[in-house]
Motif scaffolding. Structure first.
Motif, PDB file in Angstrom:
ATOM      1  N   LYS A  25     -28.522 -15.442  29.077  1.00 54.82           N
ATOM      2  CA  LYS A  25     -29.956 -15.177  28.901  1.00 54.82           C
ATOM      3  C   LYS A  25     -30.818 -16.236  29.575  1.00 54.82           C
ATOM      4  O   LYS A  25     -32.032 -16.178  29.504  1.00 54.82           O
ATOM      5  N   GLY A  26     -30.183 -17.235  30.194  1.00 60.86           N
ATOM      6  CA  GLY A  26     -30.918 -18.226  30.969  1.00 60.86           C
ATOM      7  C   GLY A  26     -31.230 -19.522  30.256  1.00 60.86           C
ATOM      8  O   GLY A  26     -32.033 -20.306  30.762  1.00 60.86           O
ATOM      9  N   ASP A  27     -30.617 -19.771  29.123  1.00 64.35           N
ATOM     10  CA  ASP A  27     -30.851 -21.031  28.404  1.00 64.35           C
ATOM     11  C   ASP A  27     -30.266 -22.189  29.212  1.00 64.35           C
ATOM     12  O   ASP A  27     -29.067 -22.229  29.476  1.00 64.35           O
ATOM     13  N   PRO A  28     -31.101 -23.156  29.632  1.00 64.93           N
ATOM     14  CA  PRO A  28     -30.593 -24.250  30.475  1.00 64.93           C
ATOM     15  C   PRO A  28     -29.573 -25.149  29.777  1.00 64.93           C
ATOM     16  O   PRO A  28     -28.655 -25.645  30.419  1.00 64.93           O
ATOM     17  N   ASP A  29     -29.735 -25.366  28.471  1.00 62.02           N
ATOM     18  CA  ASP A  29     -28.772 -26.203  27.751  1.00 62.02           C
ATOM     19  C   ASP A  29     -27.404 -25.526  27.683  1.00 62.02           C
ATOM     20  O   ASP A  29     -26.371 -26.164  27.846  1.00 62.02           O
ATOM     21  N   ALA A  30     -27.395 -24.228  27.449  1.00 58.64           N
ATOM     22  CA  ALA A  30     -26.132 -23.488  27.412  1.00 58.64           C
ATOM     23  C   ALA A  30     -25.484 -23.448  28.796  1.00 58.64           C
ATOM     24  O   ALA A  30     -24.265 -23.587  28.916  1.00 58.64           O
ATOM     25  N   MET A  31     -26.310 -23.299  29.831  1.00 57.71           N
ATOM     26  CA  MET A  31     -25.765 -23.284  31.194  1.00 57.71           C
ATOM     27  C   MET A  31     -25.156 -24.642  31.521  1.00 57.71           C
ATOM     28  O   MET A  31     -24.111 -24.720  32.174  1.00 57.71           O
ATOM     29  N   LYS A  32     -25.768 -25.715  31.039  1.00 57.53           N
ATOM     30  CA  LYS A  32     -25.228 -27.049  31.261  1.00 57.53           C
ATOM     31  C   LYS A  32     -23.858 -27.193  30.604  1.00 57.53           C
ATOM     32  O   LYS A  32     -22.937 -27.773  31.182  1.00 57.53           O
ATOM     33  N   ILE A  33     -23.699 -26.637  29.402  1.00 58.92           N
ATOM     34  CA  ILE A  33     -22.411 -26.677  28.712  1.00 58.92           C
ATOM     35  C   ILE A  33     -21.359 -25.899  29.504  1.00 58.92           C
ATOM     36  O   ILE A  33     -20.223 -26.346  29.658  1.00 58.92           O
ATOM     37  N   VAL A  34     -21.738 -24.745  30.025  1.00 59.16           N
ATOM     38  CA  VAL A  34     -20.809 -23.934  30.833  1.00 59.16           C
ATOM     39  C   VAL A  34     -20.403 -24.704  32.083  1.00 59.16           C
ATOM     40  O   VAL A  34     -19.222 -24.762  32.438  1.00 59.16           O
ATOM     41  N   MET A  35     -21.375 -25.332  32.750  1.00 61.23           N
ATOM     42  CA  MET A  35     -21.079 -26.074  33.973  1.00 61.23           C
ATOM     43  C   MET A  35     -20.176 -27.272  33.679  1.00 61.23           C
ATOM     44  O   MET A  35     -19.259 -27.561  34.450  1.00 61.23           O
ATOM     45  N   GLN A  36     -20.403 -27.953  32.567  1.00 60.97           N
ATOM     46  CA  GLN A  36     -19.552 -29.074  32.191  1.00 60.97           C
ATOM     47  C   GLN A  36     -18.142 -28.611  31.868  1.00 60.97           C
ATOM     48  O   GLN A  36     -17.169 -29.301  32.161  1.00 60.97           O
ATOM     49  N   HIS A  37     -18.037 -27.429  31.267  1.00 60.07           N
ATOM     50  CA  HIS A  37     -16.732 -26.887  30.907  1.00 60.07           C
ATOM     51  C   HIS A  37     -15.875 -26.656  32.152  1.00 60.07           C
ATOM     52  O   HIS A  37     -14.668 -26.890  32.139  1.00 60.07           O
ATOM     53  N   TYR A  38     -16.505 -26.189  33.225  1.00 57.44           N
ATOM     54  CA  TYR A  38     -15.772 -25.866  34.447  1.00 57.44           C
ATOM     55  C   TYR A  38     -15.834 -26.965  35.508  1.00 57.44           C
ATOM     56  O   TYR A  38     -15.329 -26.773  36.619  1.00 57.44           O
ATOM     57  N   ALA A  39     -16.429 -28.112  35.213  1.00 58.40           N
ATOM     58  CA  ALA A  39     -16.618 -29.171  36.208  1.00 58.40           C
ATOM     59  C   ALA A  39     -15.308 -29.663  36.805  1.00 58.40           C
ATOM     60  O   ALA A  39     -15.195 -29.833  38.025  1.00 58.40           O
ATOM     61  N   TYR A  58      -6.471 -39.269  52.822  1.00 57.53           N
ATOM     62  CA  TYR A  58      -6.718 -39.338  51.392  1.00 57.53           C
ATOM     63  C   TYR A  58      -7.428 -38.058  50.960  1.00 57.53           C
ATOM     64  O   TYR A  58      -7.849 -37.260  51.783  1.00 57.53           O
ATOM     65  N   TYR A  59      -7.530 -37.856  49.668  1.00 60.15           N
ATOM     66  CA  TYR A  59      -8.167 -36.668  49.137  1.00 60.15           C
ATOM     67  C   TYR A  59      -9.583 -37.004  48.682  1.00 60.15           C
ATOM     68  O   TYR A  59      -9.832 -38.048  48.091  1.00 60.15           O
ATOM     69  N   GLY A  60     -10.484 -36.099  48.952  1.00 62.87           N
ATOM     70  CA  GLY A  60     -11.871 -36.273  48.547  1.00 62.87           C
ATOM     71  C   GLY A  60     -12.484 -34.932  48.211  1.00 62.87           C
ATOM     72  O   GLY A  60     -11.966 -33.871  48.583  1.00 62.87           O
ATOM     73  N   ILE A  61     -13.571 -34.973  47.501  1.00 60.21           N
ATOM     74  CA  ILE A  61     -14.259 -33.745  47.105  1.00 60.21           C
ATOM     75  C   ILE A  61     -15.241 -33.353  48.190  1.00 60.21           C
ATOM     76  O   ILE A  61     -16.073 -34.161  48.617  1.00 60.21           O
ATOM     77  N   ASP A  62     -15.119 -32.126  48.632  1.00 60.36           N
ATOM     78  CA  ASP A  62     -16.061 -31.555  49.589  1.00 60.36           C
ATOM     79  C   ASP A  62     -17.311 -31.167  48.802  1.00 60.36           C
ATOM     80  O   ASP A  62     -17.313 -30.186  48.061  1.00 60.36           O
ATOM     81  N   GLU A  63     -18.371 -31.962  48.939  1.00 59.59           N
ATOM     82  CA  GLU A  63     -19.583 -31.768  48.138  1.00 59.59           C
ATOM     83  C   GLU A  63     -20.237 -30.425  48.412  1.00 59.59           C
ATOM     84  O   GLU A  63     -20.783 -29.793  47.510  1.00 59.59           O
ATOM     85  N   ASP A  64     -20.204 -29.971  49.646  1.00 61.75           N
ATOM     86  CA  ASP A  64     -20.777 -28.665  49.980  1.00 61.75           C
ATOM     87  C   ASP A  64     -20.038 -27.554  49.241  1.00 61.75           C
ATOM     88  O   ASP A  64     -20.664 -26.665  48.657  1.00 61.75           O
ATOM     89  N   MET A  65     -18.712 -27.610  49.248  1.00 60.37           N
ATOM     90  CA  MET A  65     -17.916 -26.612  48.552  1.00 60.37           C
ATOM     91  C   MET A  65     -18.167 -26.672  47.044  1.00 60.37           C
ATOM     92  O   MET A  65     -18.299 -25.642  46.386  1.00 60.37           O
ATOM     93  N   ARG A  66     -18.265 -27.883  46.495  1.00 58.64           N
ATOM     94  CA  ARG A  66     -18.510 -28.043  45.065  1.00 58.64           C
ATOM     95  C   ARG A  66     -19.853 -27.406  44.669  1.00 58.64           C
ATOM     96  O   ARG A  66     -19.942 -26.675  43.692  1.00 58.64           O
ATOM     97  N   GLU A  67     -20.882 -27.665  45.460  1.00 60.47           N
ATOM     98  CA  GLU A  67     -22.198 -27.099  45.173  1.00 60.47           C
ATOM     99  C   GLU A  67     -22.198 -25.582  45.305  1.00 60.47           C
ATOM    100  O   GLU A  67     -22.842 -24.887  44.515  1.00 60.47           O
ATOM    101  N   ARG A  68     -21.471 -25.058  46.285  1.00 59.33           N
ATOM    102  CA  ARG A  68     -21.375 -23.598  46.442  1.00 59.33           C
ATOM    103  C   ARG A  68     -20.676 -22.952  45.252  1.00 59.33           C
ATOM    104  O   ARG A  68     -21.088 -21.899  44.770  1.00 59.33           O
ATOM    105  N   LEU A  69     -19.602 -23.591  44.777  1.00 59.98           N
ATOM    106  CA  LEU A  69     -18.883 -23.053  43.619  1.00 59.98           C
ATOM    107  C   LEU A  69     -19.740 -23.112  42.357  1.00 59.98           C
ATOM    108  O   LEU A  69     -19.730 -22.177  41.548  1.00 59.98           O
ATOM    109  N   GLN A  70     -20.499 -24.184  42.194  1.00 55.28           N
ATOM    110  CA  GLN A  70     -21.391 -24.282  41.039  1.00 55.28           C
ATOM    111  C   GLN A  70     -22.469 -23.200  41.096  1.00 55.28           C
ATOM    112  O   GLN A  70     -22.770 -22.563  40.081  1.00 55.28           O
ATOM    113  N   ALA A  71     -23.040 -22.987  42.262  1.00 53.45           N
ATOM    114  CA  ALA A  71     -24.076 -21.961  42.416  1.00 53.45           C
ATOM    115  C   ALA A  71     -23.506 -20.570  42.142  1.00 53.45           C
ATOM    116  O   ALA A  71     -24.145 -19.742  41.477  1.00 53.45           O
ATOM    117  N   LYS A  72     -22.294 -20.322  42.632  1.00 49.43           N
ATOM    118  CA  LYS A  72     -21.653 -19.024  42.398  1.00 49.43           C
ATOM    119  C   LYS A  72     -21.403 -18.810  40.907  1.00 49.43           C
ATOM    120  O   LYS A  72     -21.638 -17.712  40.379  1.00 49.43           O
TER     121      LYS A  72
END
Length: 83
Positions: A25-39, A58-72
């Motif tokens: 329903k768009g609650d920002p606090d709930a969305m934050k919990i969901v994002m933290q769950h899948y971080a 070495y291994y590193g996080i592709d920030e562009d890919m991370r942001e795309r996955l979060q947006a999706k």
């Protein structure tokens, strides 16, 4: 268990239904919990092999890919049809 909620981050479990419902329903606090769950899973999916100028690998996080996955994830949660 003794009836208390276990907040151990090593025990992921499922997200509570009220949190999912609020996030759809768009609650920002709930969305934050969901994002933290899948971080950690999003970080795992966006990890790539990187070579520096000296040829070391070495291994590193592709920030562009991370942001795309979060947006999706946000788009999917907001568009999820609940009855």
């Amino acid at each position: 268990m003794n009836g208390k909620i276990d907040n151990n981050p090593n025990e992921r479990g499922l997200l509570p239904y009220p949190v999912i419902l609020a996030a759809t329903k768009g609650d920002p606090d709930a969305m934050k919990i969901v994002m933290q769950h899948y971080a950690s899973y999003i970080a795992y999916l966006s990890t790539r092999k990187v070579r520096d100028e000296y040829g070391n690998t070495y291994y590193g996080i592709d920030e562009d890919m991370r942001e795309r996955l979060q947006a999706k994830l946000m788009r999917v949660v907001l568009g999820y049809p609940l009855d």
